[in-house]
Design a protein around this motif. Structure first.
Motif, PDB file in Angstrom:
ATOM      1  N   LEU A 150      10.737 -33.651   3.353  1.00  0.00           N
ATOM      2  CA  LEU A 150      10.610 -32.323   3.949  1.00  0.00           C
ATOM      3  C   LEU A 150       9.753 -31.405   3.082  1.00  0.00           C
ATOM      4  CD1 LEU A 150      14.287 -31.899   5.184  1.00  0.00           C
ATOM      5  CD2 LEU A 150      12.268 -32.162   6.635  1.00  0.00           C
ATOM      6  N   ASP A 151       9.937 -31.493   1.753  1.00  0.00           N
ATOM      7  CA  ASP A 151       9.120 -30.683   0.838  1.00  0.00           C
ATOM      8  C   ASP A 151       7.641 -31.041   0.968  1.00  0.00           C
ATOM      9  OD1 ASP A 151      11.386 -29.435  -0.130  1.00  0.00           O
ATOM     10  OD2 ASP A 151      11.561 -30.721  -1.905  1.00  0.00           O
ATOM     11  N   ASN A 152       7.358 -32.351   1.021  1.00  0.00           N
ATOM     12  CA  ASN A 152       5.972 -32.803   1.131  1.00  0.00           C
ATOM     13  C   ASN A 152       5.352 -32.392   2.459  1.00  0.00           C
ATOM     14  OD1 ASN A 152       5.822 -34.002  -1.391  1.00  0.00           O
ATOM     15  ND2 ASN A 152       6.575 -35.976  -0.660  1.00  0.00           N
ATOM     16  N   SER A 153       6.157 -32.454   3.518  1.00  0.00           N
ATOM     17  CA  SER A 153       5.669 -32.062   4.834  1.00  0.00           C
ATOM     18  C   SER A 153       5.250 -30.595   4.831  1.00  0.00           C
ATOM     19  CB  SER A 153       6.752 -32.311   5.887  1.00  0.00           C
ATOM     20  OG  SER A 153       6.291 -31.948   7.169  1.00  0.00           O
ATOM     21  N   LYS A 154       6.108 -29.732   4.301  1.00  0.00           N
ATOM     22  CA  LYS A 154       5.794 -28.307   4.259  1.00  0.00           C
ATOM     23  C   LYS A 154       4.551 -28.042   3.415  1.00  0.00           C
ATOM     24  CE  LYS A 154       9.226 -25.420   3.498  1.00  0.00           C
ATOM     25  NZ  LYS A 154      10.200 -24.494   2.840  1.00  0.00           N
TER      26      LYS A 154
END
Length: 264
Positions: free
Chosen positions: A244-248
């Motif tokens: 999720l962090d990488n996606s954002k």
């Protein structure tokens, strides 16, 4: 599966059914395709906004969205509007309606999409800034999985090489061709996987954003973490915080790059 009729012709074909629409549970007269494993029904999700700078892509309209769309289309037809105007005006009502919309707006704002589009909040995409967005799905028309004769919401991978993929991708590429300056925002990994296959080798390959968590209420934990309302330490094993962090981070990176290049 094949789509032998143009979308506008589909609306004309099913117009008399829509005029007398009452109950989404009674949808047999709107059946488009029945493969045995999936059934696809018509609802007027045909309109494509050619000025869109953002495509928000779900997997398929569900029963709630189908119902809302048909109710609004019925209302607009009874007002005496032209078919073109009915299709244009009912699109924003039926797409991502219900509780999902609030979650979707918060996720998009958090990911920097409002800033990219130069609006205060992406909530405006559903009101006074509808010209900036095209709301759509991998499978444009409401699709249901069939098991033992009973229908349920479709939420499976759309596998390349299947009739369903061919049916869906033909419509997706047709939509994209009408709005060549749009970036694509997939909701959930299945949509991401589908779009990666469809846009490979096209101008949209570099305009495909990483997926957002799906805005469904069933996805509450991932949504809460993405929005900063839940700490990493309190997450269950079902949620991958690094993903999720990488996606954002990557959504913001791509949007910054496109904005720098003057993408409009």
């Amino acid at each position: 599966m094949s789509l032998s009729m143009k979308p506008h012709s589909l609306f004309e074909k099913y117009r008399s059914v829509i005029v007398s629409f009452r109950d989404v549970k009674d949808r047999k007269d709107l059946l488009l395709e029945d493969s045995g494993e999936e059934r696809i029904y018509y609802a007027p999700f045909d309109y494509v906004n050619p000025k869109a700078r953002l495509f928000i892509v779900g997997i398929t309209p569900g029963e709630v969205q189908m119902n809302n769309m048909l109710i609004e289309a019925t209302r607009l037809i009874h007002q005496g509007l032209s078919d073109d105007e009915v299709l244009r005006r009912c699109k924003a009502v039926g797409s991502f309606s219900g509780p999902m919309r609030k979650n979707l707006v918060e996720l998009m704002d958090e990911a920097g999409i409002a800033e990219f589009l130069d609006v205060e909040t992406t909530a405006q995409l559903f009101s006074n800034k509808q010209e900036l967005v095209n709301l759509t799905s991998c499978i444009r028309y409401p699709t249901f999985a069939v098991k033992n004769g009973k229908e349920s919401n479709f939420n499976a991978e759309i596998k390349q090489g299947t009739e369903l993929f061919e049916f869906a991708s033909t419509l997706t590429l047709e939509e994209l061709s009408k709005a060549p300056n749009a970036v694509l925002l997939p909701l959930g990994p299945k949509v991401q996987h589908y779009l990666e296959k469809v846009v490979k080798g096209t101008q949209f390959e570099n305009r495909l954003l990483p997926e957002l968590p799906h805005p469904s209420g069933a996805n509450a934990e991932r949504i809460a973490y993405f929005l900063g309302r839940k700490n990493k330490e309190t997450l269950s094993s079902r949620t991958n915080p690094e993903k999720l962090d990488n996606s954002k981070k990557n959504i913001k990176k791509i949007l910054r790059s496109l904005k720098t290049k003057g993408s409009k």
